[in-house]
Scaffold this active site. Structure first.
Site, PDB file in Angstrom:
ATOM      1  N   GLU A  77      48.290 -48.304 -27.805  1.00 23.20           N
ATOM      2  CA  GLU A  77      49.488 -47.366 -28.376  1.00 23.20           C
ATOM      3  C   GLU A  77      50.725 -47.532 -27.481  1.00 23.20           C
ATOM      4  O   GLU A  77      51.665 -46.570 -27.371  1.00 23.20           O
ATOM      5  CB  GLU A  77      49.065 -46.002 -28.416  1.00 23.20           C
ATOM      6  CG  GLU A  77      47.918 -45.816 -29.527  1.00 23.20           C
ATOM      7  CD  GLU A  77      47.436 -44.283 -29.648  1.00 23.20           C
ATOM      8  OE1 GLU A  77      47.437 -43.809 -30.889  1.00 23.20           O
ATOM      9  OE2 GLU A  77      46.961 -43.623 -28.590  1.00 23.20           O
ATOM     10  N   TYR A 123      59.121 -20.175 -23.583  1.00 24.31           N
ATOM     11  CA  TYR A 123      59.030 -21.449 -22.856  1.00 24.31           C
ATOM     12  C   TYR A 123      58.876 -22.573 -23.872  1.00 24.31           C
ATOM     13  O   TYR A 123      59.176 -23.790 -23.701  1.00 24.31           O
ATOM     14  CB  TYR A 123      57.480 -21.359 -22.168  1.00 24.31           C
ATOM     15  CG  TYR A 123      57.883 -20.527 -20.540  1.00 24.31           C
ATOM     16  CD1 TYR A 123      58.617 -21.270 -19.778  1.00 24.31           C
ATOM     17  CD2 TYR A 123      57.820 -19.314 -20.649  1.00 24.31           C
ATOM     18  CE1 TYR A 123      58.967 -20.897 -18.382  1.00 24.31           C
ATOM     19  CE2 TYR A 123      58.252 -18.533 -19.347  1.00 24.31           C
ATOM     20  CZ  TYR A 123      58.810 -19.236 -18.329  1.00 24.31           C
ATOM     21  OH  TYR A 123      59.322 -18.540 -17.301  1.00 24.31           O
TER      22      TYR A 123
HETATM   23 ZN   LIG Z   1      46.897 -41.545 -30.546  1.00 26.16          ZN
END
Ligand SMILES: [Zn+2]
Length: 213
Positions: A77, A123
């Site tokens: 990835e 936040y």
């Molecule tokens: Zn992934």
């Protein structure tokens, strides 16, 4: 903040990986972390390794063009990290997780693909802001990078449909803090399903954006 050395970055990636894995924020060999170095090269977590068992000496080191210089082969990835760095010159680190609550939200039919989560807390607004949903592609499909690319200039965080979040930060701690805030907000969002909820108002969100960017 002065740039950190390669050895400090290696240790920081492994420490963060162990922390993420020990808290159940990603599973098996899923999830990956990268850190850009001052000379344009980067460190990345290797393919097929648990974030809980990273070895500083075996992290993948890539040159500015994304070629492996040393260490084990990088995560498959890695293209997600590269597309984030290409679109965000200020990004120093990228974290991608298959964190359960964020993945669950990414599978919901009734979410706004332009901005997936409502402004539940200050936040979340400050650390994530708007979160676009990227259409689904199979693992490793580089069309995913092309789907992410046009979003990256305006967003440091994106949610991949039926997959998980990718978050860039100026530093490793900024990227980690933001992706953890996203996961916690996804958890709150799911907890609140079926309840009447007071989200922050548009005026409250505008005030946060004016004060904190
Ligand atoms: Zn992934």
């Amino acid at each position: 903040m002065p740039p950190i050395t390669e050895s400090v970055a290696r240790e920081a990636i492994c420490r963060l990986g162990a922390s993420i894995f020990s808290r159940g924020l990603t599973f098996g060999s899923s999830g990956n972390i990268s850190h850009r170095l001052e000379d344009g090269s980067s460190l990345m977590t290797p393919t097929n390794v648990s974030l809980g068992e990273l070895d500083p000496a075996r992290l993948s080191k890539l040159d500015a063009e994304g070629r492996l210089v040393s260490g084990d082969p990088p995560t498959k990835e890695g293209f997600l990290h590269r597309v984030m760095y290409e679109g965000r010159p200020d990004a120093g680190a990228v974290v991608h997780l298959h964190s359960t609550h964020s993945v669950a939200v990414s599978c919901l039919a009734e979410i706004d693909p332009a901005d997936v989560l409502p402004p539940i807390t200050a936040y979340y607004v400050m650390r994530i802001g708007r979160l676009p949903l990227v259409p689904y592609f199979p693992p490793g499909d580089t069309r995913l990078a092309e789907a992410v690319r046009p979003l990256v200039g305006k967003h440091h965080a994106v949610l991949l449909a039926n997959h998980g979040p990718v978050v860039a930060g100026t530093s490793l701690s900024a990227a980690a803090g933001a992706i953890e805030e996203l996961e916690e907000t996804a958890r709150l969002f799911l907890l609140l399903q079926g309840h009447q909820v007071r989200h922050l108002t548009p005026e409250q969100v505008d005030e946060l954006r004016a004060r904190f960017g």
